[in-house]
Design an enzyme around this catalytic site. Structure first.
Site, PDB file in Angstrom:
ATOM      1  N   GLU A 322     -38.603   3.372  -2.689  1.00  0.00           N
ATOM      2  CA  GLU A 322     -38.718   3.350  -1.229  1.00  0.00           C
ATOM      3  C   GLU A 322     -38.913   4.771  -0.702  1.00  0.00           C
ATOM      4  OE1 GLU A 322     -36.900   0.058   1.432  1.00  0.00           O
ATOM      5  OE2 GLU A 322     -35.531   1.735   1.600  1.00  0.00           O
ATOM      6  N   HIS A 351     -33.413  -5.690 -27.652  1.00  0.00           N
ATOM      7  CA  HIS A 351     -33.710  -7.040 -28.119  1.00  0.00           C
ATOM      8  C   HIS A 351     -34.633  -7.747 -27.140  1.00  0.00           C
ATOM      9  CE1 HIS A 351     -30.658  -6.588 -31.226  1.00  0.00           C
ATOM     10  NE2 HIS A 351     -30.083  -5.815 -30.322  1.00  0.00           N
ATOM     11  N   LYS A 455     -41.962  -7.325   7.265  1.00  0.00           N
ATOM     12  CA  LYS A 455     -41.031  -7.935   8.226  1.00  0.00           C
ATOM     13  C   LYS A 455     -41.802  -8.559   9.384  1.00  0.00           C
ATOM     14  CE  LYS A 455     -37.174  -4.796   7.530  1.00  0.00           C
ATOM     15  NZ  LYS A 455     -36.405  -3.727   8.132  1.00  0.00           N
TER      16      LYS A 455
HETATM   17  O1  LIG Z   1     -28.989  -1.457   6.976  1.00  0.00           O
HETATM   18  P1  LIG Z   1     -30.098  -2.246   7.552  1.00  0.00           P
HETATM   19  O2  LIG Z   1     -30.606  -1.679   8.840  1.00  0.00           O
HETATM   20  O3  LIG Z   1     -29.729  -3.691   7.678  1.00  0.00           O
HETATM   21  O4  LIG Z   1     -31.306  -2.153   6.561  1.00  0.00           O
HETATM   22  C1  LIG Z   1     -31.282  -2.689   5.290  1.00  0.00           C
HETATM   23  C2  LIG Z   1     -32.517  -2.284   4.512  1.00  0.00           C
HETATM   24  O5  LIG Z   1     -33.647  -2.913   5.058  1.00  0.00           O
HETATM   25  C3  LIG Z   1     -34.816  -2.211   5.369  1.00  0.00           C
HETATM   26  O6  LIG Z   1     -35.874  -3.095   5.252  1.00  0.00           O
HETATM   27  C4  LIG Z   1     -35.107  -0.943   4.643  1.00  0.00           C
HETATM   28  O7  LIG Z   1     -36.289  -1.010   3.896  1.00  0.00           O
HETATM   29  C5  LIG Z   1     -33.996  -0.473   3.768  1.00  0.00           C
HETATM   30  O8  LIG Z   1     -34.123   0.903   3.587  1.00  0.00           O
HETATM   31  C6  LIG Z   1     -32.676  -0.789   4.398  1.00  0.00           C
HETATM   32  O9  LIG Z   1     -31.640  -0.254   3.645  1.00  0.00           O
END
Ligand SMILES: O=P(O)(O)OC[C@H]1O[C@H](O)[C@H](O)[C@@H](O)[C@@H]1O
Length: 529
Positions: A322, A351, A455
């Site tokens: 990331e 293995h 997302k």
């Molecule tokens: O801690 P949050 O805001 O819920 O984020 C949780 C995760 O989701 C995101 O998509 C990012 O890619 C991550 O870097 C992050 O740690």
């Protein structure tokens, strides 16, 4: 290279960090005699950039943010007094809260004590606590830890059903920096429903770790949760394990948090040195650069010969991929950088996929992680005088040699044990190596713009499902194909997505959608039952 030459190369290049008892051996990486000198100007620039970052520069320019995870274990280095106080306050608050929980001062409504912790989080808000819990935990811990780290209904059932009656003595810790991550929100709501079903008030069993004013923060306050702990924009999710994100679970579990922070702090001191040969994080970054030509052409295979470090590769997968997997350079040029990371544990992997590492495509470099201490106490002699631990080392050295014979590169990290101090040091080592490597290849390691695309696309899929369900309900009893339904909702180009949605809807009883017709997409018909 003869064994004798290798032994000399090993001694010449071995990087030793006495403060944490760690060594890094790069002798089996076949960089040339002039590589380290040739990289000096770039490495010097990386040192400068890291110094500026630690002093509070905007090291994440896209998001205009500072990058402060190093201050979490050395609050005295925070650029302002308020930041230092925020960190030390947080540390004191999580420690005091955990002590109150252990003492039964903070207690559940219908049980004498909290004995279980359920952590709800994902990505950087889960992987750190998972690594720490698995590496350092035991059945004797003050509390046992469980995780909901996905929006998989069956996965959640498994954890919640496993808790069963013990839910009454479970403290749920919801962790989300942004406070708006859907998987975490769903996990929280499912956990809440499980408490409610057992006649328990969720708020009296829940705490949050999140940014001030986030959706989660508001929910926690609105529903009278026990507490909220802070998360700040200057700590990235994947480097948040030494903020309340990781410290609260570790304290609750009863782990050696002071040792964890001290190990990281000692490693930070060792990796601030502007001399690559003596700085294991700089050497790691340089070896990654050497192996992949500065373009990530070789994958990083992490091979810890220790069960307790099995999640290390998963943790590093997020930290490295990331951070380094970026389309654009800091100058806005398309570079498509990154290094793929995978691994599990030795000797188990011998293995499984080590066959390919030795004889297949040579597109990787391995990092062996050797732990000197076998176990608490003495070991059984399993064959002659040999113990199981002797075998573990034998397999490590044997595999390393077998790879080297076939021209496959490897490094070896050696640590004394799997203690809190060592785990803290290993995390700090890789955090800084990632930062250095990002400088060497001129990218921003501290944002993740690519994650947003997935997302947003997921959001559009759920919108489409909403329209589809409305249509199915209004057109009751009439069985239609995915193509027809896609047209009906004005999404003819999205017929495939519509078909996938319909298949899922009809496989589950939640929305009352029925499938008929043949197995192939064009033959299938769907209707509201
Ligand atoms: O801690 P949050 O805001 O819920 O984020 C949780 C995760 O989701 C995101 O998509 C990012 O890619 C991550 O870097 C992050 O740690």
């Amino acid at each position: 290279m003869t064994e004798r030459e290798l032994w000399e190369r090993y001694q010449r290049h071995l990087c030793v960090v006495p403060s944490v008892g760690l060594t890094l051996d790069i002798s089996r990486m076949n960089f040339g005699a002039d590589f380290l000198d040739g990289m000096r100007p770039r490495m010097d620039a990386a040192f400068q950039a890291m110094d500026a970052l630690e002093k509070g520069a905007i090291a994440n320019p896209d998001e205009k943010r500072r990058v402060g995870h190093y201050w979490l274990r050395a609050p005295e280095l925070a650029p302002e007094a308020e930041l230092k106080t925020a960190i030390t306050d947080m540390q004191a608050q999580v420690a005091a809260f955990a002590k109150d929980v252990h003492a039964g001062k903070v207690k559940p409504a219908k049980a004498a004590k909290f004995t279980q912790v359920l952590i709800v989080g994902i990505g950087g808000s889960a992987l750190g606590p998972q690594l720490v819990a698995d590496a350092l935990g035991s059945g004797r811990d003050a509390m046992q830890v469980h995780f909901l780290d996905n929006t998989d209904p069956d996965g959640m059932d498994r954890v919640l059903n496993g808790l069963g009656e013990r839910l009454a003595e479970t403290l749920t810790v919801v962790i989300s920096k942004s406070g708006g991550t859907k998987e975490t929100r769903n996990g929280m709501l499912e956990a809440e429903a499980a408490y409610t079903q057992r006649g328990l008030d969720f708020g009296a069993h829940a705490v949050a770790v999140t940014g001030d004013g986030s959706e989660l923060d508001n929910y926690a306050k609105g529903h009278k949760w026990l507490r909220t702990f802070p998360m700040w924009d200057w700590v990235g999710g994947r480097t948040s394990v030494m903020s309340a994100v990781g410290l609260l679970p570790a304290w609750l579990q009863g782990l050696d948090v002071d040792g964890f922070l001290a190990g990281a702090k000692a490693m930070d001191a060792a990796t601030r040195v502007h001399d690559a040969a003596a700085n294991p994080a700089a050497l790691l970054a340089l070896m990654w650069f050497h192996a992949g030509g500065g373009k990530g052409q070789k994958d990083m295979v992490i091979l810890p010969y220790k069960d307790r470090l099995m999640l290390m590769s998963k943790y590093l997968q997020q930290l490295v991929m990331e951070s380094l997997g970026k389309e654009l350079s800091l100058d806005g040029k398309v570079v498509n950088q990154g290094i793929a990371v995978y691994g599990n544990k030795g000797s188990t992997d011998q293995h499984a996929y080590v066959q390919q590492l030795r004889e297949g495509v040579n597109n990787f470099f391995a990092t062996f992680v050797e732990v000197l201490k076998d176990r608490d106490g003495r070991s059984l002699a399993v064959e002659g005088e040999n113990t199981s631990g002797d075998y573990l080392l034998g397999f490590l050295l044997g595999t390393r040699r077998a790879l080297f014979e076939k021209g496959r590169e490897s490094m070896t990290l050696t640590v004394p044990d799997v203690s809190a101090r060592t785990v803290g040091a290993l995390i700090a080592l890789y955090e800084r190596a990632v930062g250095f490597y990002a400088s060497l290849v001129n990218i921003n390691a501290y944002h993740q713009p690519g994650v947003e695309a997935g997302k947003k696309a997921a959001g559009r899929v759920l919108e489409l499902q909403g329209k589809l369900l409305a249509k199915l309900k209004s057109a009751k009893a009439e069985a239609r194909s995915a193509d027809q339904l896609a047209q009906d909702i004005g999404a003819a180009d999205e017929a495939e997505t519509v078909f996938k949605l319909l298949e899922h809807l009809s496989a589950n009883g939640d929305h009352g959608v029925k499938r008929s017709g043949g197995a192939r997409p064009a033959e299938a018909r769907f209707q509201s039952a």
